[in-house]
Design a protein around this motif. Sequence first.
Motif, PDB file in Angstrom:
ATOM      1  N   TRP A   1      44.378 -39.900   3.908  1.00 43.62           N
ATOM      2  CA  TRP A   1      45.750 -38.668   4.090  1.00 43.62           C
ATOM      3  C   TRP A   1      46.398 -39.241   5.187  1.00 43.62           C
ATOM      4  O   TRP A   1      45.996 -39.012   6.509  1.00 43.62           O
ATOM      5  CB  TRP A   1      44.986 -37.459   4.077  1.00 43.62           C
ATOM      6  N   LEU A   2      47.526 -39.911   5.054  1.00 42.15           N
ATOM      7  CA  LEU A   2      48.391 -40.347   6.301  1.00 42.15           C
ATOM      8  C   LEU A   2      49.735 -39.740   6.558  1.00 42.15           C
ATOM      9  O   LEU A   2      50.337 -40.317   7.491  1.00 42.15           O
ATOM     10  CB  LEU A   2      48.578 -42.069   5.942  1.00 42.15           C
ATOM     11  N   ASP A   3      50.138 -38.969   5.587  1.00 40.46           N
ATOM     12  CA  ASP A   3      51.456 -38.300   5.741  1.00 40.46           C
ATOM     13  C   ASP A   3      51.382 -36.893   5.192  1.00 40.46           C
ATOM     14  O   ASP A   3      51.570 -36.446   4.055  1.00 40.46           O
ATOM     15  CB  ASP A   3      52.481 -39.019   4.830  1.00 40.46           C
ATOM     16  N   VAL A   4      51.471 -36.122   6.199  1.00 40.92           N
ATOM     17  CA  VAL A   4      51.133 -34.608   5.893  1.00 40.92           C
ATOM     18  C   VAL A   4      52.186 -33.833   5.401  1.00 40.92           C
ATOM     19  O   VAL A   4      52.348 -32.669   4.914  1.00 40.92           O
ATOM     20  CB  VAL A   4      50.529 -33.827   7.033  1.00 40.92           C
ATOM     21  N   THR A   5      53.371 -34.584   5.410  1.00 43.73           N
ATOM     22  CA  THR A   5      54.696 -33.695   4.726  1.00 43.73           C
ATOM     23  C   THR A   5      54.575 -33.812   3.212  1.00 43.73           C
ATOM     24  O   THR A   5      54.993 -32.875   2.523  1.00 43.73           O
ATOM     25  CB  THR A   5      55.909 -34.643   4.777  1.00 43.73           C
ATOM     26  N   MET A   6      53.543 -34.293   2.612  1.00 46.13           N
ATOM     27  CA  MET A   6      53.315 -34.534   1.098  1.00 46.13           C
ATOM     28  C   MET A   6      54.651 -34.594   0.276  1.00 46.13           C
ATOM     29  O   MET A   6      54.922 -33.902  -0.519  1.00 46.13           O
ATOM     30  CB  MET A   6      52.557 -33.191   0.709  1.00 46.13           C
TER      31      MET A   6
ATOM     32  N   ARG B   1      51.785 -51.574   1.278  1.00 47.58           N
ATOM     33  CA  ARG B   1      53.212 -52.044   1.297  1.00 47.58           C
ATOM     34  C   ARG B   1      53.701 -52.476   2.528  1.00 47.58           C
ATOM     35  O   ARG B   1      54.212 -53.329   2.958  1.00 47.58           O
ATOM     36  CB  ARG B   1      54.312 -51.228   0.325  1.00 47.58           C
ATOM     37  N   ARG B   2      53.670 -51.274   3.557  1.00 49.71           N
ATOM     38  CA  ARG B   2      54.167 -51.220   4.864  1.00 49.71           C
ATOM     39  C   ARG B   2      53.461 -52.153   5.694  1.00 49.71           C
ATOM     40  O   ARG B   2      54.016 -52.911   6.566  1.00 49.71           O
ATOM     41  CB  ARG B   2      54.559 -49.882   5.479  1.00 49.71           C
ATOM     42  N   ALA B   3      52.010 -52.167   5.482  1.00 50.80           N
ATOM     43  CA  ALA B   3      51.459 -53.018   6.378  1.00 50.80           C
ATOM     44  C   ALA B   3      51.652 -54.435   6.121  1.00 50.80           C
ATOM     45  O   ALA B   3      51.889 -55.322   6.938  1.00 50.80           O
ATOM     46  CB  ALA B   3      49.795 -52.863   6.073  1.00 50.80           C
ATOM     47  N   ARG B   4      51.656 -54.932   4.879  1.00 54.15           N
ATOM     48  CA  ARG B   4      51.823 -56.392   4.455  1.00 54.15           C
ATOM     49  C   ARG B   4      53.342 -56.960   4.856  1.00 54.15           C
ATOM     50  O   ARG B   4      53.452 -57.926   5.459  1.00 54.15           O
ATOM     51  CB  ARG B   4      51.600 -56.493   3.194  1.00 54.15           C
ATOM     52  N   ALA B   5      54.356 -55.772   4.805  1.00 50.76           N
ATOM     53  CA  ALA B   5      55.913 -55.938   5.376  1.00 50.76           C
ATOM     54  C   ALA B   5      55.617 -56.386   6.757  1.00 50.76           C
ATOM     55  O   ALA B   5      56.405 -56.995   7.147  1.00 50.76           O
ATOM     56  CB  ALA B   5      56.603 -54.911   5.150  1.00 50.76           C
ATOM     57  N   ALA B   6      54.759 -55.784   7.828  1.00 56.54           N
ATOM     58  CA  ALA B   6      54.839 -55.910   9.053  1.00 56.54           C
ATOM     59  C   ALA B   6      53.830 -57.338   9.342  1.00 56.54           C
ATOM     60  O   ALA B   6      53.592 -57.398  10.479  1.00 56.54           O
ATOM     61  CB  ALA B   6      54.082 -54.794   9.742  1.00 56.54           C
ATOM     62  N   GLY B   7      53.149 -58.045   8.272  1.00 59.12           N
ATOM     63  CA  GLY B   7      52.525 -59.149   8.595  1.00 59.12           C
ATOM     64  C   GLY B   7      50.947 -58.802   8.925  1.00 59.12           C
ATOM     65  O   GLY B   7      50.375 -59.860   9.210  1.00 59.12           O
TER      66      GLY B   7
ATOM     67  N   GLU C   1      51.607 -46.829  -0.154  1.00 57.46           N
ATOM     68  CA  GLU C   1      52.448 -47.093   0.723  1.00 57.46           C
ATOM     69  C   GLU C   1      52.107 -47.891   1.986  1.00 57.46           C
ATOM     70  O   GLU C   1      52.635 -48.648   2.451  1.00 57.46           O
ATOM     71  CB  GLU C   1      53.123 -45.688   1.158  1.00 57.46           C
ATOM     72  N   LEU C   2      50.956 -47.670   2.416  1.00 60.09           N
ATOM     73  CA  LEU C   2      50.198 -48.254   3.808  1.00 60.09           C
ATOM     74  C   LEU C   2      50.274 -49.738   3.207  1.00 60.09           C
ATOM     75  O   LEU C   2      50.430 -50.621   4.091  1.00 60.09           O
ATOM     76  CB  LEU C   2      48.806 -47.721   3.725  1.00 60.09           C
TER      77      LEU C   2
ATOM     78  N   THR D   1      54.511 -47.446  12.933  1.00 59.49           N
ATOM     79  CA  THR D   1      54.472 -48.678  12.878  1.00 59.49           C
ATOM     80  C   THR D   1      53.150 -49.622  12.794  1.00 59.49           C
ATOM     81  O   THR D   1      52.283 -49.377  13.191  1.00 59.49           O
ATOM     82  CB  THR D   1      55.382 -49.528  14.223  1.00 59.49           C
ATOM     83  N   PHE D   2      53.227 -50.767  12.031  1.00 58.98           N
ATOM     84  CA  PHE D   2      52.024 -51.559  11.685  1.00 58.98           C
ATOM     85  C   PHE D   2      51.986 -52.788  12.279  1.00 58.98           C
ATOM     86  O   PHE D   2      50.869 -53.167  12.260  1.00 58.98           O
ATOM     87  CB  PHE D   2      52.060 -51.587  10.217  1.00 58.98           C
TER      88      PHE D   2
END
Length: 302
Positions: A181-186, A256-262, A253-254, A230-231
């Motif tokens: 659970w990484l984004d509590v805004t749901m 996608r974003r982690a890989r985008a950050a290398g 989403e994690l 940031t990742f």
Amino acid sequence: MPSLRSKALSAALAATGRRRRFASAEAVRTRVAQSARRPASHLPPRSLGRVADISRTFVGAWPVYDVCPRGGEPDARVLYFHGGGFVDELERRHWAMVRALVVRARARVVVPAYALAPRGTADRTVPVAADLLSGLIESGGAGGTVLLGDSSGAGLALAGAQRLRDRTGTQPSRIVLVCPWLDVTMSHPDQAAIEAADPLSARPGLLEAGRLYAGTLPAEDPRVSPLRGTFAGLAPMTVFTGTRDVLATDGRELLRRARAAGVEAELHEGTGLPHGYPLLPVPEGRAARDRIVELVRSAANA
């Protein structure tokens, strides 16, 4: 396809009303009030003491359990943050994971019984998580350090890793996040459709639990919702989630974003499986625990 045992357990959990714990904001507030009157125990089960050496210290007001294999030095170190929506204590299923890591991976596992919301809020909790991670990495000994968290504990783990990276650039050998659970805004648009099939979790209660954990911080603050952080510079990651988990969007989403950050990242997504399945006594859960044990063993040889 999920196993018959997994289907049966999901149905049983739904029938016993487990989802009602997070069905609404009122349900969460009621649960928090009950816990304030009669706090749940976070003590490890006695059976764990038959296979491991257990000690307890305090970091501030946090009881921190140190669980080590008997008969020699551990091969690796694990810092484990348990789940429970930031409002529930350690349970037997969490201690079963600890036992598997101690017995099968010969790991030293450090388990904080961190302060729960609303007393424990992100602005207070995340810095302590980073301190514990830093201390375990620096403690030395054989092998590497794995940072592990499930559900809300995975969010705390990731926020702690981001905090430590920003302080010193230091990272564990690997980060393992179980149904995070990484984004509590749901606020992810795919969550409404997934929620209809989720036997365990519902957005209204999760939103309230997230609000309590956020305290005075905005829900979008990376300390509260580390998916919005940031990742770059983080350790390699392994993520587990299930398609019947309303929080599956966070794991996707994690990745996608982690890989985008290398950042090296892998996602294990169980078809038809509910939230927290790697901690459940089902074939898919055992397979996930096998993979986690393998990852810790790999860290031991790092």
